[in-house]
Design an enzyme around this catalytic site. Structure first.
Site: not given
Ligand code: MN
Ligand code: MN
Length: 296
Positions: A86, A97, A158, A166, A191, A280
């Site tokens: 990630d 992200d 998010h 976030h 995700e 994600e």
């Molecule tokens: Mn994330």
């Molecule tokens: Mn992530």
């Protein structure tokens, strides 16, 4: 809505993050050090004009998230490891992200690895303006249950804002009844996490990823200098000592934790020891469609 210039920054941060993700996943072979993969992934992001939005997470098996190797971490990938990479880059405040999962050197858990990708891709087909968050959660949950797996219910997607990974709402991985509807111009990370366990995570050991809790004057000028460096380099986003270009960063991080200025994130572990997979993407909501920004 973002201006065309800002949208291009978002797309570039997304593309670089996706390329770094693929590079990291391609390196997960038996005997390879986690440290080397984390360094390569982050090096790629930096070489391509972005800063780090957060440290490269390399979480294996029942660890769902928040593991990143320290400078002295000698651990290597083993056959059968289920590895989540990630990672994310940030360009002028715009963040990508993204995450993917691979099984190292075997194919015993292909269904588990693939189901979080299927869930994410299912959401990609209908995400857009006006879609309620609970509908995304329901699609993730149904996809996983049909295949005999559970979503992790206390991990979420998010909203993402400028310089804030976030921000705002969370996107559930099950139908939690949240009828908030997505708006155009929003950036959102989807995700899904899948497991063959119970479907919940708990806090494990304190990890190497830290964040700023509060500002407070520091007696040691080197500590103060380090604090100024991390604020500037990481835009107050999560970071780790390994990613710092600063002498004795490990020691400085420990000192700032002791002073209550930094706080470390715990590793997140599946409660029943189940294996975990995650995929994600970051999306930009533009009318009825959601554009995936994190494609290579
Ligand atoms: Mn994330
Ligand atoms: Mn992530």
């Amino acid at each position: 809505m973002l201006s065309p210039e800002d949208l291009e920054k978002l797309r570039k941060a997304g593309r670089v993050s996706a390329e770094a993700r693929e590079l990291g996943l391609s390196m997960c072979e038996p005997g390879v050090k986690l440290y080397d993969v984390a360094q390569e992934v982050e090096g790629y992001i930096r070489k391509h004009g972005c800063k780090l939005a957060f440290p490269c997470n390399i979480s294996r098996n029942e660890i769902a998230a928040h593991y990143t190797p320290s400078c002295t971490d000698a651990s290597v990938f083993e056959i059968g490891d289920i590895v989540k990479i990630d990672c994310g880059g940030i360009l002028d405040g715009y963040i990508g992200d993204t995450a993917g999962t691979v099984e190292v050197g075997s194919r015993s858990h292909t269904d588990l690895v693939e189901i979080s990708k299927t869930a994410r891709n299912t959401v990609a087909e209908f995400i857009g303006e006006g879609v309620p968050l609970c509908e995304i959660g329901r699609a993730v949950e149904m996809t996983m249950h049909k295949a005999g797996f559970n979503p992790i219910v206390n991990l979420c997607g998010h909203q993402i804002a400028q310089n804030n990974l976030h921000a705002g709402f969370s996107v559930p991985n099950y139908d939690n009844g949240d009828d908030y509807k997505l708006e155009s111009g929003t950036i959102v990370a989807i995700e899904p996490f899948a497991t063959d366990g119970k479907g919940q995570i708990k806090n494990g050991k304190p990890g190497n990823i830290v964040r700023i809790l509060r500002e407070r004057p520091l007696a040691d000028p080197k500590d103060q200098e380090f604090f100024e460096y991390v604020k500037e380099e990481f835009f107050q986003q999560p970071f780790c000592a390994r990613s710092c270009d600063f002498p004795d960063a490990e020691k400085r991080v420990k000192s700032l934790i002791r002073h209550g200025i930094l706080s470390s994130y715990a590793e997140l572990v599946e409660v029943s020891g189940g294996l975990v997979s995650q995929h994600e993407y970051t999306f930009y909501i533009d009318g009825k469609r959601g554009e995936v920004t994190t494609l290579p």
